[in-house]
Write an enzyme that holds these catalytic residues in place. Structure first.
Site, mmCIF file in Angstrom:
data_model
loop_
_atom_site.group_PDB
_atom_site.id
_atom_site.type_symbol
_atom_site.label_atom_id
_atom_site.label_comp_id
_atom_site.label_asym_id
_atom_site.label_seq_id
_atom_site.Cartn_x
_atom_site.Cartn_y
_atom_site.Cartn_z
ATOM 1 C CG ASP A 36 -2.065 -0.902 1.096
ATOM 2 O OD1 ASP A 36 -2.972 -0.851 1.926
ATOM 3 O OD2 ASP A 36 -2.061 -1.713 0.150
ATOM 4 C CG ASP A 40 -0.810 5.004 -0.064
ATOM 5 O OD1 ASP A 40 -1.719 4.722 -0.868
ATOM 6 O OD2 ASP A 40 -0.859 4.725 1.147
ATOM 7 C CE LYS A 122 -8.651 3.973 5.207
ATOM 8 N NZ LYS A 122 -8.612 2.702 4.550
ATOM 9 N NE ARG A 143 -14.151 2.736 -3.565
ATOM 10 C CZ ARG A 143 -13.039 3.182 -3.019
ATOM 11 N NH1 ARG A 143 -13.103 4.160 -2.147
ATOM 12 N NH2 ARG A 143 -11.891 2.638 -3.306
ATOM 13 C CD GLU A 183 -14.307 -0.890 4.474
ATOM 14 O OE1 GLU A 183 -15.100 0.026 4.182
ATOM 15 O OE2 GLU A 183 -13.203 -1.034 3.928
ATOM 16 C CE LYS A 301 -16.229 8.317 9.169
ATOM 17 N NZ LYS A 301 -17.200 7.235 9.279
ATOM 18 C CB CYS A 419 16.866 -21.038 -16.930
ATOM 19 S SG CYS A 419 15.395 -21.634 -16.098
ATOM 20 C CB CYS A 422 15.380 -25.472 -18.385
ATOM 21 S SG CYS A 422 15.412 -23.813 -19.070
ATOM 22 C CB CYS A 437 13.981 -18.858 -18.710
ATOM 23 S SG CYS A 437 14.052 -20.464 -19.477
HETATM 24 S S1 IVH Z 1 -15.894 6.860 6.027
HETATM 25 C C1 IVH Z 1 -16.247 9.112 1.621
HETATM 26 N N1 IVH Z 1 -15.340 5.224 7.967
HETATM 27 O O1 IVH Z 1 -11.825 3.517 3.988
HETATM 28 C C2 IVH Z 1 -15.833 7.853 2.227
HETATM 29 N N2 IVH Z 1 -14.511 4.712 5.791
HETATM 30 O O2 IVH Z 1 -10.044 5.405 2.642
HETATM 31 C C3 IVH Z 1 -16.102 7.937 3.677
HETATM 32 N N3 IVH Z 1 -13.256 2.637 5.658
HETATM 33 O O3 IVH Z 1 -13.828 3.968 1.134
HETATM 34 C C4 IVH Z 1 -15.738 6.688 4.304
HETATM 35 N N4 IVH Z 1 -13.449 2.071 7.774
HETATM 36 O O4 IVH Z 1 -13.921 1.695 2.381
HETATM 37 C C5 IVH Z 1 -15.192 5.493 6.662
HETATM 38 N N5 IVH Z 1 -14.938 3.846 9.779
HETATM 39 C C6 IVH Z 1 -14.793 4.100 8.484
HETATM 40 C C7 IVH Z 1 -14.088 3.248 7.610
HETATM 41 C C8 IVH Z 1 -13.969 3.598 6.263
HETATM 42 C C9 IVH Z 1 -12.970 1.719 6.590
HETATM 43 C C10 IVH Z 1 -12.815 2.557 4.240
HETATM 44 C C11 IVH Z 1 -13.913 2.814 3.243
HETATM 45 C C12 IVH Z 1 -13.483 4.030 2.475
HETATM 46 C C13 IVH Z 1 -11.991 4.001 2.677
HETATM 47 C C14 IVH Z 1 -11.432 5.409 2.559
#
Ligand code: IVH
Length: 682
Positions: A36, A40, A122, A143, A183, A301, A419, A422, A437
């Site tokens: 990842d 990224d 997450k 999605r 999720e 959030k 190789c 072989c 190879c």
């Molecule tokens: S909120 C607009 N809450 O992480 C998307 N996402 O990197 C708002 N994910 O697409 C998502 N746990 O698949 C939210 N507690 C959580 C989450 C969560 C996993 C995933 C989700 C999202 C991705 C974003």
């Protein structure tokens, strides 16, 4: 254009293609090739270049969409509200910066502490959108690319922790139509059980729980999804008829979701300031390994939904939330030796054998070094102390060498010239970084890897025929090419040590069953260079039979939407080889299905001479493919509309035909209705 601008354009082009490739590996094949954090880095480089050169942003750039276009296996349906992704923060400084920015954006406030942030774990799974009408679950979508998702309703209904009927009576004033997002994931314990079973069955295990959930939720047969023991945490409740500013706050949403019968991840915390967020991050970076599900970070959030519209969103992500990714897990260990493995196309991949070390909860003994260039770049020597990294829990990679610990005796790596399987020459072709190879047909290692690919889950899906059994069959000269698999007898299988009567019987049944597979699986199984699952699907739909595909000319291939010149050339090269033509003949002669299943349907005249006109763009079919489908099903495809037209099929951005058809009273079908009609008959 100046030379540097040309270079930048090339780099943007390269990054776009690389990101799309890795998204495909991750989202469609469930088989990521890079970690990842490596992904990224590519993504970040692209966003930075595009920010500096907005005129070079292509509409196809991966920054203009999320995820990967939906697999053509499932119906593609438009989301009522786009499913966006989140921007990433990788340090506390990033979070601080983000908080300052949104606080400034909210009217008249620069008071850092005025807002509360709901901080959630997450979950490393797949996001799902669930639609409930009058309390009943009516639709479940992945999605997909953010605008269109795959319709996996039947599979979603097999998940125990997703309520089929909401406990609506517990809530007052809840709208009749709601969307729940959350999720879907596979608990770590279920993942370990599943992999043990796959290994015992001779199949390839999943790389991590996320890939296992993605593979399981997208099974064609819901019964298989049911067996996989998936779970779901809800995190959003939408009333799609209302603007976001009228939504419940995030804490209230989690509360209501639980009352409705959903599970929510229980470790969320309402944080008042950055230092509370920071302690939460630090705590969960360690504590996450005690949970039975994988989390790769936190989501922070803005709790108060009243401000969500005010802070707004980009096409990619909302600004009222940000994802914090835990730093990748690293460990020090010793590089003991390097194996040079030969893949199915002959490419040499150096694989490091390491002194075993525990990393992110599991023991690591091997790590990939990708190619020779990587060894040169790291200047890696045998006996070196190396830093390995496991990000996103994919195959670990060596990221650097601790030069301070290098011993005088550390030996430079010797690249093999021949190789290891072989003894043929290893050569670099077409300016590729990879060495190959050259003994394509006879190299035992290439043969084994090709057979492994042929029987794999995404290809012919022959359960029980794993790589170790294939190797024994090859060594015993019982098989040499894919066709020989279909000639295996019970006696052949029983001649392999430790093979029981029951397993042999099961394998023979599975081999027989695989003869009925769709043409797209067979095309993918052939292992033509650059032909992945998606392309195989396109080719099967277009050419209808394998011999048709084998005869295709380069122009015809290039004219297919989604098939570029490189893929087209690779297909032509593959079929210009007499060995491969022989293989197709042999497969046909032992009754392996080489036709698109649609053609085999008994009722191919089901559209009964009805006439169809198309306007606008369909999501899952090109105009040509739609017209082919109509004709193959006994309908008539017309370009222009008249009072005699039976149906107008309407896609995105329809033209004037729509108005005309309405005036003439012609039956109008959207894409879903059209596909239903083709499937069920007029
Ligand atoms: S909120 C607009 N809450 O992480 C998307 N996402 O990197 C708002 N994910 O697409 C998502 N746990 O698949 C939210 N507690 C959580 C989450 C969560 C996993 C995933 C989700 C999202 C991705 C974003």
């Amino acid at each position: 254009m100046s030379e540097t601008l040309i270079n930048i354009r090339e780099r943007i082009d390269f990054l776009g293609k690389a990101i799309n490739h890795h998204r495909f590996c991750y989202y469609i094949l469930d088989n990521p090739e890079i970690s990842d954090s490596e992904f990224d880095k590519l993504y970040q480089e692209l966003t930075e270049l595009e920010a500096k050169h907005p005129d070079l942003i292509s509409p196809n750039s991966p920054t203009q969409s999320v995820g990967y276009n939906p697999s053509t296996d499932f119906r593609s349906i438009k989301h009522q509200r786009p499913m966006l992704s989140l921007d990433n923060a990788t340090s506390i400084e990033d979070i601080a910066h983000y908080l300052q920015k949104i606080n400034k954006n909210i009217s008249g406030s620069d008071n850092f502490n005025k807002f509360c942030y709901l901080t959630e774990l997450k979950i490393d799974g797949l996001s799902l959108s669930l639609i409930y009408e009058h309390g009943q679950l009516i639709q479940g979508l992945t999605r997909g690319n953010g605008s269109y998702g795959e319709d996996i309703t039947l599979n979603v209904k097999t998940i125990k922790t997703i309520p089929k009927t909401l406990k609506i009576s517990t809530i007052e004033d809840l709208p009749q139509n709601i969307e729940v997002r959350g999720e879907v994931f596979m608990p770590v314990s279920s993942f370990n059980n599943l992999n043990e079973g796959l290994i015992a069955n001779g199949q390839k295990p999943f790389a991590n729980p996320r890939n296992a959930s993605s593979g399981s939720i997208r099974q064609k047969d819901p019964k298989l999804t049911l067996k996989r023991n998936l779970a779901f945490f809800a995190y959003f409740l939408y009333d799609n008829d209302k603007p976001l500013s009228h939504h419940f706050d995030q804490t209230q949403q989690l509360d209501i979701l639980q009352k409705l019968g959903f599970l929510v991840e229980p470790n969320y915390k309402l944080c008042q300031n950055l230092s509370e967020i920071e302690s939460f991050c630090n705590h969960w970076d360690e504590a996450r390994f005690n949970l039975d599900y994988q989390t790769d970070g936190l989501v922070i959030k803005l709790n108060n939904a009243q401000f969500w519209e005010e802070v707004g969103s980009t096409t990619h992500s909302p600004r009222w939330a940000i994802a914090y990714k835990f730093p990748p897990q690293q460990a020090f260990t010793i590089l003991e030796s390097i194996d040079f493995e030969i893949g199915r196309t002959g490419v040499v991949t150096p694989v490091a054998n390491l002194h075993p070390v525990t990393l992110a909860g599991s023991v690591v003994k091997r790590a990939t070094l990708h190619n020779y260039d990587q060894i040169k770049r790291l200047d890696i020597r045998l006996g070196d102390t190396v830093i390995i990294e496991k990000a996103g829990e994919v195959i670990p990679a060596i990221v650097s060498v601790d030069l301070s610990k290098r011993l005088a005796a550390a030996q430079p790596v010797e690249y093999p010239q021949y190789c290891p399987s072989c003894n043929s020459e290893l050569r670099q072709l077409d300016n590729d970084v990879a060495y190959r190879c050259v003994n394509y047909y006879a190299c035992p290692s290439q043969k084994l890897r090709r057979l492994e690919h042929f029987v794999s889950r995404e290809a012919m899906n022959i359960e029980g025929l794993g790589v170790s059994l294939l190797k024994k069959l090859l060594d015993a000269h019982l098989i040499n090419s894919p066709v020989d698999i279909y000639k295996l007898t019970q006696a052949n299988l029983l001649s392999i040590e430790r093979m029981g009567l029951k397993s042999a019987g099961n394998i023979l049944v599975n081999i027989e069953k695989s003869k009925e597979n769709d043409l797209s699986r067979l095309i993918f199984a052939l292992g033509i260079r650059h032909v992945g699952l998606n392309t195989a699907n396109l080719l099967a739909n277009y050419f209808k039979t394998l011999p048709n595909l084998a005869k295709a000319k380069i122009d015809e291939l290039e004219a297919i939407e989604g098939v570029g010149p490189i893929i087209a050339q690779a297909i032509v090269n593959y079929f210009s080889d007499p060995h491969n033509i022989q293989l197709i003949d042999d497969l046909e002669s032992i009754a392996v299905n080489t036709k698109n299943i649609e053609l085999n349907l008994p009722n191919s005249g089901k559209l009964n001479q009805k006439s169809f006109v198309l306007t606008g763009q369909l999501q899952s079919l090109t105009r040509l493919a739609a017209s082919e489908l109509i004709k193959a099903s006994g309908g008539i495809f017309k370009d222009s509309l008249s009072s005699k037209t039976d149906y107008l099929v309407v896609g995105e951005n329809p033209g004037s035909k729509l108005l005309k058809a309405q005036k003439l009273g012609i039956m109008i079908l959207d894409e879903t209705q059209f596909k239903e009609l083709v499937n069920d008959g007029a």
